[in-house]
Design a protein around this motif. Sequence first.
Motif, PDB file in Angstrom:
ATOM      1  N   GLU A   7      -2.422  -1.828  10.289  1.00 46.05           N
ATOM      2  CA  GLU A   7      -1.088  -1.997  10.851  1.00 46.05           C
ATOM      3  C   GLU A   7       0.021  -1.842   9.806  1.00 46.05           C
ATOM      4  O   GLU A   7       1.053  -1.205  10.063  1.00 46.05           O
ATOM      5  CB  GLU A   7      -0.986  -3.375  11.508  1.00 46.05           C
ATOM      6  CG  GLU A   7       0.275  -3.578  12.300  1.00 46.05           C
ATOM      7  CD  GLU A   7       0.294  -4.908  13.035  1.00 46.05           C
ATOM      8  OE1 GLU A   7       1.372  -5.512  13.099  1.00 46.05           O
ATOM      9  OE2 GLU A   7      -0.755  -5.340  13.534  1.00 46.05           O
ATOM     10  N   GLN A   8      -0.187  -2.394   8.615  1.00 45.86           N
ATOM     11  CA  GLN A   8       0.825  -2.310   7.563  1.00 45.86           C
ATOM     12  C   GLN A   8       1.013  -0.860   7.103  1.00 45.86           C
ATOM     13  O   GLN A   8       2.136  -0.395   6.924  1.00 45.86           O
ATOM     14  CB  GLN A   8       0.466  -3.185   6.369  1.00 45.86           C
ATOM     15  CG  GLN A   8       1.510  -3.122   5.260  1.00 45.86           C
ATOM     16  CD  GLN A   8       1.158  -3.984   4.057  1.00 45.86           C
ATOM     17  OE1 GLN A   8       0.186  -4.726   4.075  1.00 45.86           O
ATOM     18  NE2 GLN A   8       1.934  -3.875   3.009  1.00 45.86           N
ATOM     19  N   GLN A  11       2.936   1.049   9.732  1.00 49.32           N
ATOM     20  CA  GLN A  11       4.356   0.707   9.715  1.00 49.32           C
ATOM     21  C   GLN A  11       5.062   1.395   8.554  1.00 49.32           C
ATOM     22  O   GLN A  11       6.173   1.893   8.701  1.00 49.32           O
ATOM     23  CB  GLN A  11       4.552  -0.817   9.623  1.00 49.32           C
ATOM     24  CG  GLN A  11       6.011  -1.243   9.626  1.00 49.32           C
ATOM     25  CD  GLN A  11       6.754  -0.795  10.873  1.00 49.32           C
ATOM     26  OE1 GLN A  11       6.291  -0.997  11.979  1.00 49.32           O
ATOM     27  NE2 GLN A  11       7.917  -0.183  10.692  1.00 49.32           N
ATOM     28  N   GLU A  14       5.670   4.949   9.488  1.00 50.35           N
ATOM     29  CA  GLU A  14       6.828   5.063  10.374  1.00 50.35           C
ATOM     30  C   GLU A  14       8.136   4.907   9.601  1.00 50.35           C
ATOM     31  O   GLU A  14       9.124   5.594   9.896  1.00 50.35           O
ATOM     32  CB  GLU A  14       6.741   4.033  11.492  1.00 50.35           C
ATOM     33  CG  GLU A  14       5.674   4.375  12.519  1.00 50.35           C
ATOM     34  CD  GLU A  14       5.607   3.390  13.669  1.00 50.35           C
ATOM     35  OE1 GLU A  14       5.865   2.190  13.458  1.00 50.35           O
ATOM     36  OE2 GLU A  14       5.301   3.842  14.780  1.00 50.35           O
ATOM     37  N   ASP A  15       8.151   4.028   8.608  1.00 51.72           N
ATOM     38  CA  ASP A  15       9.340   3.869   7.762  1.00 51.72           C
ATOM     39  C   ASP A  15       9.644   5.153   6.993  1.00 51.72           C
ATOM     40  O   ASP A  15      10.802   5.560   6.877  1.00 51.72           O
ATOM     41  CB  ASP A  15       9.164   2.701   6.781  1.00 51.72           C
ATOM     42  CG  ASP A  15       9.131   1.348   7.471  1.00 51.72           C
ATOM     43  OD1 ASP A  15       9.555   1.243   8.648  1.00 51.72           O
ATOM     44  OD2 ASP A  15       8.679   0.372   6.820  1.00 51.72           O
TER      45      ASP A  15
END
Length: 66
Positions: A7-8, A11, A14-15
């Motif tokens: 998950e990290q 993310q 996506e950043d």
Amino acid sequence: MKIVMDEQQYQELEDLIGIFDGMFFDDEEVQCFKFIKDIVDSEFDTDYIKKERKELVGKQLNESFE
């Protein structure tokens, strides 16, 4: 080979997409992060990606890192 992210990592990907949105390198939009996200989302086997596409993604990743 398939790309699997926790998950990290997802993310952070996506950043990076947001950070490089609208940026260009060698007159081409930086799409390497979007491409990686598409691969992860679709669980696509990277062995089937054309060599030219892999080279472009690698070139954009290297330039983004610098």
